[in-house]
Each structure stands twice: as C-alpha cells, then as structure tokens.
Design an enzyme around this catalytic site. Structure first.
Site, mmCIF file in Angstrom:
data_model
loop_
_atom_site.group_PDB
_atom_site.id
_atom_site.type_symbol
_atom_site.label_atom_id
_atom_site.label_comp_id
_atom_site.label_asym_id
_atom_site.label_seq_id
_atom_site.Cartn_x
_atom_site.Cartn_y
_atom_site.Cartn_z
ATOM 1 N N CYS A 10 -14.044 122.212 -17.088
ATOM 2 C CA CYS A 10 -12.624 122.164 -16.774
ATOM 3 C C CYS A 10 -12.112 122.482 -18.262
ATOM 4 O O CYS A 10 -12.647 122.930 -19.139
ATOM 5 C CB CYS A 10 -12.033 121.005 -16.073
ATOM 6 N N ASN A 13 -11.945 118.231 -19.823
ATOM 7 C CA ASN A 13 -13.088 117.309 -19.847
ATOM 8 C C ASN A 13 -12.775 115.865 -19.474
ATOM 9 O O ASN A 13 -13.430 114.740 -20.003
ATOM 10 C CB ASN A 13 -14.401 117.313 -20.848
ATOM 11 N N CYS A 15 -10.619 115.041 -16.608
ATOM 12 C CA CYS A 15 -10.128 114.826 -15.187
ATOM 13 C C CYS A 15 -11.142 115.207 -14.202
ATOM 14 O O CYS A 15 -11.858 114.567 -13.436
ATOM 15 C CB CYS A 15 -8.581 115.425 -14.736
ATOM 16 N N ARG A 16 -11.069 116.752 -13.983
ATOM 17 C CA ARG A 16 -11.680 117.455 -13.069
ATOM 18 C C ARG A 16 -13.340 117.405 -13.198
ATOM 19 O O ARG A 16 -14.020 117.144 -12.258
ATOM 20 C CB ARG A 16 -11.269 118.739 -12.707
ATOM 21 N N SER A 17 -13.693 117.742 -14.554
ATOM 22 C CA SER A 17 -15.177 117.909 -14.375
ATOM 23 C C SER A 17 -15.846 116.676 -14.651
ATOM 24 O O SER A 17 -16.974 116.529 -13.932
ATOM 25 C CB SER A 17 -15.503 118.996 -15.693
ATOM 26 N N ASP A 132 -5.380 121.554 -11.323
ATOM 27 C CA ASP A 132 -5.477 120.558 -12.701
ATOM 28 C C ASP A 132 -4.635 119.206 -12.150
ATOM 29 O O ASP A 132 -3.092 119.798 -12.092
ATOM 30 C CB ASP A 132 -4.811 121.287 -14.029
HETATM 31 P P1 4NP Z 1 -8.699 118.455 -16.810
HETATM 32 O O1 4NP Z 1 -7.351 118.145 -16.942
HETATM 33 O O2 4NP Z 1 -9.002 119.814 -17.406
HETATM 34 O O3 4NP Z 1 -9.122 118.383 -15.336
HETATM 35 O O4 4NP Z 1 -9.683 117.445 -17.570
HETATM 36 C C1 4NP Z 1 -6.596 118.197 -18.225
HETATM 37 C C2 4NP Z 1 -6.537 117.353 -19.101
HETATM 38 C C3 4NP Z 1 -5.791 117.259 -20.033
HETATM 39 C C4 4NP Z 1 -5.083 118.353 -20.168
HETATM 40 C C5 4NP Z 1 -5.329 119.417 -19.418
HETATM 41 C C6 4NP Z 1 -5.882 119.259 -18.365
HETATM 42 N N1 4NP Z 1 -4.529 118.666 -21.563
HETATM 43 O O5 4NP Z 1 -3.716 119.421 -21.588
HETATM 44 O O6 4NP Z 1 -4.634 117.724 -22.593
#
Ligand code: 4NP
Length: 165
Positions: A10, A13, A15-17, A132
């Site tokens: 993702c 790294n 939340c989703r992955s 996201d």
């Molecule tokens: P992820 O979510 O891609 O599912 O881990 C996010 C976590 C942090 C950010 C964006 C998406 N960020 O902009 O910091």
C-alpha cells in the site's frame, strides 16, 4: 517442496498492507500452510519506515483476532521484485508506483488484491480498490478488514494449484 511468496503493498505500510499481511498469516497458519506460503508487506512511500501499524488498524484487527503489533513499516525496493512471486497492491496508485520501480521482466507479478475476491462475494462486486482508510473514520478500517478477509481466502484458493504443481 514448492513455496509461494507474496508481498502486500500500500502507500504507507501502516494501514492496509499490514492488515492484509495479518489476515493472510492467520489464514495460512489456520490452514497449516505457513511453510508453503510466505507473507510480507511494504509501502511505496517512505513516511512510516520502522513504525508499528496505525493504532486504529491494530485495534480493529485485534477485535477480529489478528495481531499486527509486531509488524514494522518498510518501503518496497527493487530487490522485492526478485524475492516475491506476487506483489499485491491495494489500489491503482500503488500499482502505478510499483510499475515505475519494477524491472520489465517482473511486471506480471504485480496484481490488485481485490482481483482475488471470489465471484460469489457479491458484496464487493465491482470494487477494484481497497480504499485508503487513513484520513477517514472507523468504518473504513472495518471495510479494509472485510475486503482483506474475502480476498485472502480467494488468494489462498488461487495459490493451491501452484503449491501442488
Ligand atoms: P496505508 O495508509 O497506505 O493503508 O498504510 C496510509 C498511511 C499513511 C499515509 C497515507 C496512507 N500518509 O499519508 O502518511
């Protein structure tokens, strides 16, 4: 003995992955496939290297019996395209970022997680991306878990013939 290695990808790294990794590890353990299906995750971005998953992701996962606390954020590298058989992205933006980094010969390894949701899961019919949840509310984290559960079951079913081949 054949093995298959998968890396969920993702943006951050956190939340989703990691959620997909935690769900997949749990299912793989439950099905006694831990020595056959190797699981990891990474982000395309570098903001959260070394961090534990987002507290909201950890909490939502824990309530369903998945423990994410020991996972740590890392950024995908070009070496990952050699190491893994599949790089499974959460959304199209992740796919685009992976394509930019990926040696041309390895492009077929890049897939979208929701491709693996079985047709019978009509709940997610038409959904292509795991959205996201970072800037949203608790419902987003529940939807990520629902989608990861459905897709990881389908992914294991899709990998079984490769393990036997
Ligand atoms: P992820 O979510 O891609 O599912 O881990 C996010 C976590 C942090 C950010 C964006 C998406 N960020 O902009 O910091």
């Amino acid at each position: 003995m054949k093995t298959v290695s998968v890396c969920f990808v993702c943006l951050g790294n956190i939340c989703r992955s990691p959620t997909a990794e935690g769900v997949m590890r749990h299912l793989v353990d439950e099905m006694k496939l831990a020595d056959r299906i190797l699981v990891d995750s990474a982000g395309t971005g570098d903001w959260h290297i070394g961090e534990a998953p987002d507290e909201r992701a950890q909490q939502a996962a824990r309530q369903r019996g998945y423990e994410l606390a020991t996972l740590r954020g890392r950024q995908i590298t070009v070496a990952d395209f050699e190491r893994f058989d599949l790089l499974i992205a959460m959304d199209e933006r992740n796919v685009a970022a992976l394509h930019q980094l990926c040696p041309p010969a390895q492009h077929d390894k890049i897939r979208l997680l929701l491709e693996f949701v079985p047709q019978t899961e009509s709940r997610w019919a038409g959904a292509c991306e795991v959205v996201d949840p970072y800037f949203g509310g608790a419902a987003g984290f529940e939807q990520v878990l629902d989608q990861c559960e459905a897709a990881c079951r389908g992914l294991i079913a899709a990998l079984r013939p490769q393990l036997l081949a």
